[in-house]
Design a protein around this motif. Structure first.
Motif, mmCIF file in Angstrom:
data_model
loop_
_atom_site.group_PDB
_atom_site.id
_atom_site.type_symbol
_atom_site.label_atom_id
_atom_site.label_comp_id
_atom_site.label_asym_id
_atom_site.label_seq_id
_atom_site.Cartn_x
_atom_site.Cartn_y
_atom_site.Cartn_z
ATOM 1 N N SER A 76 0.835 -1.212 0.000
ATOM 2 C CA SER A 76 0.000 0.000 0.000
ATOM 3 C C SER A 76 0.862 1.251 0.000
ATOM 4 O O SER A 76 0.600 2.202 -0.745
ATOM 5 N N TYR A 77 1.925 1.245 0.814
ATOM 6 C CA TYR A 77 2.824 2.400 0.873
ATOM 7 C C TYR A 77 3.556 2.587 -0.455
ATOM 8 O O TYR A 77 3.726 3.717 -0.939
ATOM 9 N N GLN A 78 3.998 1.482 -1.040
ATOM 10 C CA GLN A 78 4.721 1.569 -2.320
ATOM 11 C C GLN A 78 3.838 2.194 -3.395
ATOM 12 O O GLN A 78 4.287 3.063 -4.154
ATOM 13 N N ARG A 79 2.567 1.774 -3.458
ATOM 14 C CA ARG A 79 1.654 2.347 -4.452
ATOM 15 C C ARG A 79 1.451 3.835 -4.217
ATOM 16 O O ARG A 79 1.379 4.617 -5.174
ATOM 17 N N PHE A 80 1.383 4.236 -2.941
ATOM 18 C CA PHE A 80 1.232 5.664 -2.648
ATOM 19 C C PHE A 80 2.437 6.451 -3.159
ATOM 20 O O PHE A 80 2.282 7.476 -3.834
ATOM 21 N N PHE A 81 3.647 5.994 -2.829
ATOM 22 C CA PHE A 81 4.851 6.718 -3.241
ATOM 23 C C PHE A 81 4.961 6.780 -4.769
ATOM 24 O O PHE A 81 5.314 7.824 -5.337
ATOM 25 N N GLU A 82 4.653 5.695 -5.436
ATOM 26 C CA GLU A 82 4.728 5.681 -6.898
ATOM 27 C C GLU A 82 3.723 6.653 -7.509
ATOM 28 O O GLU A 82 4.050 7.409 -8.429
ATOM 29 N N ASP A 83 2.489 6.641 -6.996
ATOM 30 C CA ASP A 83 1.467 7.559 -7.506
ATOM 31 C C ASP A 83 1.823 9.006 -7.198
ATOM 32 O O ASP A 83 1.608 9.905 -8.019
ATOM 33 N N PHE A 84 2.372 9.230 -6.008
ATOM 34 C CA PHE A 84 2.758 10.588 -5.613
ATOM 35 C C PHE A 84 3.780 11.162 -6.592
ATOM 36 O O PHE A 84 3.625 12.277 -7.099
ATOM 37 N N ILE A 85 4.820 10.393 -6.873
ATOM 38 C CA ILE A 85 5.883 10.882 -7.758
ATOM 39 C C ILE A 85 5.385 11.001 -9.198
ATOM 40 O O ILE A 85 5.707 11.961 -9.906
ATOM 41 N N THR A 86 4.562 10.042 -9.630
ATOM 42 C CA THR A 86 4.050 10.085 -10.997
ATOM 43 C C THR A 86 3.225 11.347 -11.249
ATOM 44 O O THR A 86 3.286 11.950 -12.326
ATOM 45 N N ASN A 87 2.443 11.756 -10.250
ATOM 46 C CA ASN A 87 1.532 12.893 -10.409
ATOM 47 C C ASN A 87 2.100 14.201 -9.875
ATOM 48 O O ASN A 87 1.373 15.199 -9.771
ATOM 49 N N LEU A 88 3.374 14.200 -9.537
ATOM 50 C CA LEU A 88 4.003 15.405 -8.994
ATOM 51 C C LEU A 88 4.104 16.492 -10.069
ATOM 52 O O LEU A 88 4.513 16.228 -11.195
ATOM 53 N N ASN A 89 3.713 17.701 -9.693
ATOM 54 C CA ASN A 89 3.825 18.838 -10.607
ATOM 55 C C ASN A 89 4.854 19.815 -10.051
ATOM 56 O O ASN A 89 4.537 20.649 -9.202
ATOM 57 N N PRO A 90 6.101 19.745 -10.505
ATOM 58 C CA PRO A 90 7.158 20.597 -9.945
ATOM 59 C C PRO A 90 6.979 22.077 -10.262
ATOM 60 O O PRO A 90 7.620 22.927 -9.649
ATOM 61 N N LEU A 91 6.077 22.411 -11.200
ATOM 62 C CA LEU A 91 5.854 23.807 -11.570
ATOM 63 C C LEU A 91 4.766 24.477 -10.723
ATOM 64 O O LEU A 91 4.571 25.687 -10.837
ATOM 65 N N ASP A 92 4.083 23.693 -9.892
ATOM 66 C CA ASP A 92 3.023 24.254 -9.052
ATOM 67 C C ASP A 92 3.662 25.016 -7.893
ATOM 68 O O ASP A 92 4.268 24.427 -7.007
ATOM 69 N N GLN A 93 3.532 26.340 -7.905
ATOM 70 C CA GLN A 93 4.176 27.170 -6.887
ATOM 71 C C GLN A 93 3.340 27.319 -5.614
ATOM 72 O O GLN A 93 3.833 27.798 -4.603
ATOM 73 N N LEU A 94 2.062 26.937 -5.674
ATOM 74 C CA LEU A 94 1.200 27.069 -4.497
ATOM 75 C C LEU A 94 0.298 25.836 -4.407
ATOM 76 O O LEU A 94 -0.908 25.919 -4.623
#
Length: 280
Positions: free
Chosen positions: A13-31
């Motif tokens: 469950s934790y692995q799926r969370f971390f993978e989804d988190f990084i996959t959907n990360l938007n580094p350009l979102d300033q707020l």
């Protein structure tokens, strides 16, 4: 927030969370999250870190059983960063306060870094298992109605002792609702700091009743110092193992419902409330 039903395969469950988190990360979102409209002092920074971290994690549906550990790591690493690189955390040297925007950027960057770190399976395997007692199911819902901004806040904190590195075997869960009046600042402040002042009380964790009283008084005093113009009611439920403590200020409600019947748990602070006066 939903109960983590995958305790048998919690690492999966934790692995799926971390993978989804990084996959959907938007580094350009300033707020990426909401921030307060006030600077915070060094004594308030822990509450702000917790609030920012949980806002960010909850957007990504972080498993409840993982939240306390993640928050604890962010607190430790941001506090270390504040000692070594305080201006990167938003320190304003002349005011000796931290600006919310730069602090938020430091916190969200730290969460991103930690999630990247746990993509490594060898690190993932070191994560602690969920508490042996299942976490309660908790949900939150709010309606803004006709006001320009949402003035109310709610808080769900699972496994408070792990989050704050408290050496105590009790499983402590914290729930709170703050009904803002005349603006959102008071409710925002309470949502970020009342639990912080609860844990920092000299009476915690041995005497939850006195610790809750301390927390309410400290929160009120610290908010008044900021000279902001708003107010809030408060109702808090602290579940220590199987013992439930309720504390409140104002007329917000709390009820215990079981098998179709309910019991009112608060005596609201209304003008017509009967108050007993004792002369000493």
């Amino acid at each position: 927030m939903a109960l983590d039903q995958e305790n048998g395969d919690y690492l999966g469950s934790y692995q799926r969370f971390f993978e989804d988190f990084i996959t959907n990360l938007n580094p350009l979102d300033q707020l990426p999250i909401k921030i307060s409209g006030y600077d915070c002092t060094e004594g308030e920074i822990v509450g702000e870190i917790i609030d920012m971290t949980l806002q960010y994690l909850n957007q990504k549906f972080c498993p409840p059983s993982l939240q306390a550990h993640m928050v604890r790591l962010v607190i430790e690493e941001i506090k270390a960063m504040c000692r070594k690189q305080p201006e990167d955390c938003g320190l304003k040297p002349h005011e000796n306060t931290y600006g919310p925007l730069k602090l938020m950027q430091a916190v969200t960057s730290k969460v991103n870094e930690i999630c990247f770190r746990y993509l490594d399976n060898s690190r993932l395997a070191l994560l602690p298992p969920p508490p042996s007692t299942p976490l309660p199911l908790a949900t939150c819902y709010a309606i803004k109605n006709i006001r320009r901004k949402m003035e109310d806040r709610s808080v769900v904190l699972h496994d408070l002792n792990t989050m704050f590195s408290i050496k105590d075997d009790s499983l402590v869960n914290y729930y709170a609702v703050f009904d803002g009046h005349g603006g959102q600042d008071a409710a925002v402040y309470c949502a970020a700091h009342l639990h912080q002042y609860l844990v920092e009380s000299i009476h915690y964790p041995t005497n939850p009743v006195l610790a809750l009283r301390d927390a309410f008084q400290t929160t009120d005093a610290r908010f008044i110092e900021k000279e902001l113009n708003s107010g809030s009611t408060a109702v808090v439920a602290l579940l220590v193992n199987k013992t439930l403590y309720i504390a409140w200020a104002g007329d917000s409600q709390a009820a215990l419902v079981k098998n179709g019947s309910y019991r009112q748990l608060v005596n609201p602070h209304k003008p017509e409330r009967v108050v007993s006066i004792y002369l000493l």
